[in-house]
Design an enzyme around this catalytic site. Sequence first.
Site, mmCIF file in Angstrom:
data_model
loop_
_atom_site.group_PDB
_atom_site.id
_atom_site.type_symbol
_atom_site.label_atom_id
_atom_site.label_comp_id
_atom_site.label_asym_id
_atom_site.label_seq_id
_atom_site.Cartn_x
_atom_site.Cartn_y
_atom_site.Cartn_z
ATOM 1 N N LYS A 90 21.939 -37.396 -50.237
ATOM 2 C CA LYS A 90 20.974 -37.202 -49.349
ATOM 3 C C LYS A 90 21.486 -36.380 -48.172
ATOM 4 C CE LYS A 90 19.327 -41.953 -50.520
ATOM 5 N NZ LYS A 90 19.386 -43.684 -49.524
ATOM 6 N N GLY A 142 29.525 -49.159 -43.926
ATOM 7 C CA GLY A 142 29.892 -47.611 -44.178
ATOM 8 C C GLY A 142 28.961 -46.610 -43.949
ATOM 9 N N GLY A 187 27.650 -43.601 -45.376
ATOM 10 C CA GLY A 187 26.954 -42.894 -45.874
ATOM 11 C C GLY A 187 25.624 -42.520 -45.531
ATOM 12 N N GLY A 188 25.134 -42.225 -46.547
ATOM 13 C CA GLY A 188 23.852 -41.531 -46.015
ATOM 14 C C GLY A 188 22.900 -42.708 -45.769
ATOM 15 N N ALA A 189 23.006 -43.709 -45.938
ATOM 16 C CA ALA A 189 21.900 -44.964 -46.264
ATOM 17 C C ALA A 189 22.667 -44.989 -44.509
ATOM 18 C CB ALA A 189 22.514 -45.859 -47.430
ATOM 19 N N TYR A 208 20.688 -54.431 -54.592
ATOM 20 C CA TYR A 208 19.272 -55.869 -55.336
ATOM 21 C C TYR A 208 19.327 -56.033 -56.368
ATOM 22 C CZ TYR A 208 18.462 -51.174 -57.983
ATOM 23 O OH TYR A 208 17.853 -50.019 -57.845
#
Length: 248
Positions: free
Chosen positions: A64, A127, A129-131, A208
């Site tokens: 990402k 976290g 990261g990209g998310a 999910y």
Amino acid sequence: MDKYGLIGYPLGHSFSIGFFNEKFENENINAEYINFEIPDIENLPEIITSNPELKGLNVTIPYKQKVMRYLDYMSPEAREIGAVNVIKVEHKGKNTILKGYNSDVIGFTKSIEPLLESFHKKALILGTGGASKAIEYGLRSLNIETQLVSRTKRPDAIQYEDITPDVIHEYNVVVNCTPCGMYPKADECPDLPYEAMNTKTLLYDLIYNPDETLFMKRGLEYGATVKNGLEMLLLQAFASWDFWNENE
């Protein structure tokens, strides 16, 4: 036939391929969606050139951020977030133009907003990261103050051992942007003082699968409101389709 796809590595857990191919079949759209499992982002130009029918890509872990240097254009949101998960591929004569967007932030904000109460003012983002970048941007757009949490020491984040019961009371929205607790390691959860949670705590897990993670279960034990990432995933997929097909 138009072609769409997903780039990432590995792609064993991909939701998008099933979602989009089912959509194409149900809506009689002459298109297909393919997984491009590439071990290095440097394989991207080859995918673009060898698939002239390609109209759009989704981007997942770990690309990402790495994909951004290949783009000709980025939306202001994607640029500010510093992560791209949607690429529109435009063919103009002999030129191919790659445009980057972020639909994670759209899916997340639409999904979490109905759960927010007036007492939700601060959030922990687990976290870095990209998310997490999209989540941070989304929460701030909803006027929620954010604090990143990392396993390792870094200047813009606190570490898990810094999260005391008082921190949980102050930051009563907690968003898990890590893979901790994802199938097949569903017996794991982020190391938090869950006993400090209560009915004012909101736990949001980007995972999910399983649909109720241990992170969510432990919060529920203490009265927290919980939600998994499936709706966000669906909403970001809808937004991806809109980005690919705008102005057409």
